[in-house]
Enzyme design. Structure first.
Site, mmCIF file in Angstrom:
data_model
loop_
_atom_site.group_PDB
_atom_site.id
_atom_site.type_symbol
_atom_site.label_atom_id
_atom_site.label_comp_id
_atom_site.label_asym_id
_atom_site.label_seq_id
_atom_site.Cartn_x
_atom_site.Cartn_y
_atom_site.Cartn_z
ATOM 1 N N LYS A 181 61.878 25.084 31.704
ATOM 2 C CA LYS A 181 60.705 24.763 30.890
ATOM 3 C C LYS A 181 60.426 23.250 30.930
ATOM 4 O O LYS A 181 61.360 22.447 30.772
ATOM 5 C CB LYS A 181 60.993 25.207 29.456
ATOM 6 C CG LYS A 181 59.810 25.127 28.543
ATOM 7 C CD LYS A 181 60.178 25.574 27.133
ATOM 8 C CE LYS A 181 59.062 25.198 26.183
ATOM 9 N NZ LYS A 181 59.492 25.153 24.808
ATOM 10 N N LYS A 194 31.379 34.882 51.937
ATOM 11 C CA LYS A 194 32.524 35.805 51.845
ATOM 12 C C LYS A 194 32.344 37.044 52.715
ATOM 13 O O LYS A 194 33.156 37.954 52.669
ATOM 14 C CB LYS A 194 32.746 36.188 50.384
ATOM 15 C CG LYS A 194 33.108 34.962 49.540
ATOM 16 C CD LYS A 194 33.600 35.295 48.172
ATOM 17 C CE LYS A 194 33.827 34.036 47.360
ATOM 18 N NZ LYS A 194 35.202 33.957 46.826
ATOM 19 N N PHE A 231 32.329 40.140 43.425
ATOM 20 C CA PHE A 231 31.665 39.744 42.186
ATOM 21 C C PHE A 231 31.447 38.232 42.239
ATOM 22 O O PHE A 231 32.130 37.534 43.002
ATOM 23 C CB PHE A 231 32.528 40.118 40.970
ATOM 24 C CG PHE A 231 32.297 41.554 40.522
ATOM 25 C CD1 PHE A 231 32.648 42.607 41.345
ATOM 26 C CD2 PHE A 231 31.713 41.829 39.297
ATOM 27 C CE1 PHE A 231 32.432 43.924 40.964
ATOM 28 C CE2 PHE A 231 31.486 43.136 38.896
ATOM 29 C CZ PHE A 231 31.841 44.180 39.721
ATOM 30 N N CYS A 287 12.060 69.775 10.057
ATOM 31 C CA CYS A 287 12.139 69.672 8.598
ATOM 32 C C CYS A 287 10.810 69.228 7.981
ATOM 33 O O CYS A 287 10.680 69.123 6.767
ATOM 34 C CB CYS A 287 13.239 68.683 8.237
ATOM 35 S SG CYS A 287 13.067 67.136 9.122
ATOM 36 N N ASP A 345 41.610 32.751 49.430
ATOM 37 C CA ASP A 345 40.472 33.544 48.954
ATOM 38 C C ASP A 345 40.671 34.966 49.498
ATOM 39 O O ASP A 345 40.503 35.219 50.696
ATOM 40 C CB ASP A 345 39.151 32.927 49.441
ATOM 41 C CG ASP A 345 37.950 33.616 48.796
ATOM 42 O OD1 ASP A 345 37.953 34.871 48.700
ATOM 43 O OD2 ASP A 345 37.016 32.909 48.372
HETATM 44 N N1 CTP Z 1 37.921 36.003 44.977
HETATM 45 C C1 CTP Z 1 39.077 36.307 45.685
HETATM 46 N N2 CTP Z 1 40.045 35.381 45.848
HETATM 47 C C2 CTP Z 1 39.917 34.152 45.332
HETATM 48 C C3 CTP Z 1 38.761 33.813 44.601
HETATM 49 C C4 CTP Z 1 37.776 34.775 44.430
HETATM 50 O O1 CTP Z 1 39.200 37.450 46.146
HETATM 51 N N3 CTP Z 1 40.870 33.244 45.499
HETATM 52 C C5 CTP Z 1 36.853 37.006 44.852
HETATM 53 C C6 CTP Z 1 36.643 37.514 43.451
HETATM 54 O O2 CTP Z 1 37.433 38.670 43.203
HETATM 55 C C7 CTP Z 1 35.146 37.826 43.466
HETATM 56 C C8 CTP Z 1 34.566 36.789 44.426
HETATM 57 O O3 CTP Z 1 35.664 36.367 45.231
HETATM 58 O O4 CTP Z 1 34.885 39.083 44.024
HETATM 59 C C9 CTP Z 1 33.929 35.591 43.760
HETATM 60 O O5 CTP Z 1 34.803 35.041 42.818
HETATM 61 P P1 CTP Z 1 34.305 33.848 41.873
HETATM 62 O O6 CTP Z 1 35.402 33.511 40.919
HETATM 63 O O7 CTP Z 1 32.942 34.140 41.348
HETATM 64 O O8 CTP Z 1 34.080 32.667 42.881
HETATM 65 P P2 CTP Z 1 35.035 31.751 43.679
HETATM 66 O O9 CTP Z 1 35.199 32.306 45.051
HETATM 67 O O10 CTP Z 1 36.310 31.532 42.925
HETATM 68 O O11 CTP Z 1 34.192 30.438 43.819
HETATM 69 P P3 CTP Z 1 33.769 29.355 42.695
HETATM 70 O O12 CTP Z 1 34.940 29.235 41.742
HETATM 71 O O13 CTP Z 1 33.540 28.138 43.485
HETATM 72 O O14 CTP Z 1 32.523 29.885 42.047
#
Ligand code: CTP
Length: 404
Positions: free
Chosen positions: A291, A348, A330, A160, A313
């Site tokens: 409750k 882990k 994650f 343009c 875990d």
């Molecule tokens: N995770 C899992 N089972 C749990 C806790 C965590 O499978 N009971 C997995 C989550 O899905 C993620 C990873 O572990 O892939 C890390 O989770 P995160 O919440 O960052 O850490 P935590 O293991 O809970 O540790 P913190 O709370 O001490 O940071």
């Protein structure tokens, strides 16, 4: 049409009404030179700029113009939508971008865009004032969030006479982006992927629970993208308000223990497992049948003491037996994100940790965006701020890289 032809990897090129439409001819050539079968769908205005005969000669395929113009395919938008492994609209006008964002389907091109499960790329081209228009920018934002890839226009001299942003991106760049998507089309075929997503709920009594604000968006985006790329996907999901992704087996659970039981079953059959769930680390030691009542279940000062016990875990327990599976976890952190992610990679037994800072409310939980670090034993890579759909794409590229 023979079956062989139907399954030949096909890129559908959409041409809309813009002076840059002549460059679509070069795009068709570039895609063909790379070995792709190309079909063209044009809007009525697109066909004013370059005649369908040109594209017919280039592609040796019929050019799609009207909803009812193919006697062999009475539902033309569906047949085109199914044939396409990738749909790239180049050039995409402001009008078409706004229509796509609003879900308007009033011609063959926009109806096909709505009907296809193929990845959609748009390469905008328009006057610089139209490009800066708020409606256009909001439409582009909407499209990006839905996983549409926007190939940004360049700055320069416009047809343009104005100088500014809005010139169609380089054909080479558009072709590369479309070909990269074509490569992704079935690159996870043969893989069986387990994904955990969403929060878990740990009940205190029949009406109260301990949970987290996880929306499940990341896990669901990964599941949808993995299925689209040919994987057999099982999604074990905590309670979220998202619909089941297309072509994904969804197992809905509530508690961490239920999530573990379901994940364990599918883990044994999987080739890769991606743990995105925000699992509650603790649950109340006891769940009241009725409750909890003020004055009855509380202490004299009105306080309520709850004993919490650790949950299993899920990632660490299953990854301890991972064998040749590719395991991704994650890490949701509020400080020392990379160091914490590196720690979780080891504790882990994961192959990859995607760490993010959940203290920033514009990212992570509930947001459509995130900025993450991909952490493996030998590398730490930080992304830009990306949509969760882009995160899914990048992560699955890493899964593919692992299996190739
Ligand atoms: N995770 C899992 N089972 C749990 C806790 C965590 O499978 N009971 C997995 C989550 O899905 C993620 C990873 O572990 O892939 C890390 O989770 P995160 O919440 O960052 O850490 P935590 O293991 O809970 O540790 P913190 O709370 O001490 O940071």
């Amino acid at each position: 049409m023979s079956d062989e032809k139907i399954h030949q990897p096909t890129i559908l090129v959409g041409v809309t009404g813009c002076i840059a439409a002549y460059k679509s001819c070069e795009l068709v050539r570039a895609l063909q030179n790379a070995g792709a079968r190309v079909k063209v769908v044009m809007t009525e205005h697109g066909a004013e700029f370059v005649t369908p005969v040109t594209f017919k000669a280039l592609t040796r395929e019929p050019v799609a113009l009207e909803l009812f113009d193919d006697p062999n395919a009475p539902i033309h938008h569906i047949s085109l939508a199914r044939e396409a492994d990738v749909f790239v609209i180049a050039p995409a006008t402001a009008n078409v971008i706004n229509k796509l964002a609003a879900g308007v389907a009033d011609d063959l091109l926009t109806t096909t865009a709505l009907a296809t499960a193929a990845p959609l790329l748009v390469a905008p081209a328009m006057n610089n004032h139209m490009w800066r228009d708020q409606t256009v920018q909001e439409s582009l934002k909407t499209l990006r969030q839905r996983g549409v890839m926007v190939i940004e226009p360049e700055s320069g001299y416009l047809a343009c006479g104005d100088v500014g942003e809005g010139r169609l991106a380089a054909i080479e760049q558009i072709a590369q982006a479309a070909l990269a998507e074509l490569k992704r089309a079935r690159d996870l075929a043969g893989q069986r992927i387990l994904i955990t997503a969403g929060p878990t709920r740990e009940p205190l009594d029949p009406v109260r629970f301990i949970s987290s604000p996880s929306s499940g968006l990341t896990g669901y985006a990964i599941a949808e993208e993995a299925a689209r790329r040919g994987a057999e996907v099982t999604l074990v999901s905590g309670p979220v308000s998202l619909p089941d992704p297309f072509d994904v087996a969804v197992v809905r659970v509530q508690t961490a223990q239920e999530m573990f039981e379901a994940a364990k079953d599918y883990f044994s059959q999987s080739t890769a497992a991606i743990f995105t769930a925000a699992v509650a680390d603790f649950r109340p030691q006891a769940t009241a049948d009725q409750k909890l009542k003020k004055g009855i279940d509380t202490s004299a000062d009105g306080s309520l003491a709850i004993t919490m016990v650790p949950n299993i875990d899920i990632l660490a327990t299953l990854a301890a037996q991972k064998g040749s599976r590719f395991v991704v976890g994650f890490a949701a952190e509020t400080q020392d994100v990379v160091a914490a992610g590196q720690g979780k990679l080891v504790t882990k037994n994961a192959d990859l940790i995607i760490a993010n800072d959940v203290s920033d409310p514009t990212r992570g939980f509930g947001s459509k965006h995130n900025q993450v670090w991909f952490i493996s034993a030998d590398a730490v890579e930080q992304t830009k701020i990306i949509t969760k759909k882009e995160l899914a794409r990048l992560l699955l590229d890493k899964v593919v890289a692992r299996f190739c």
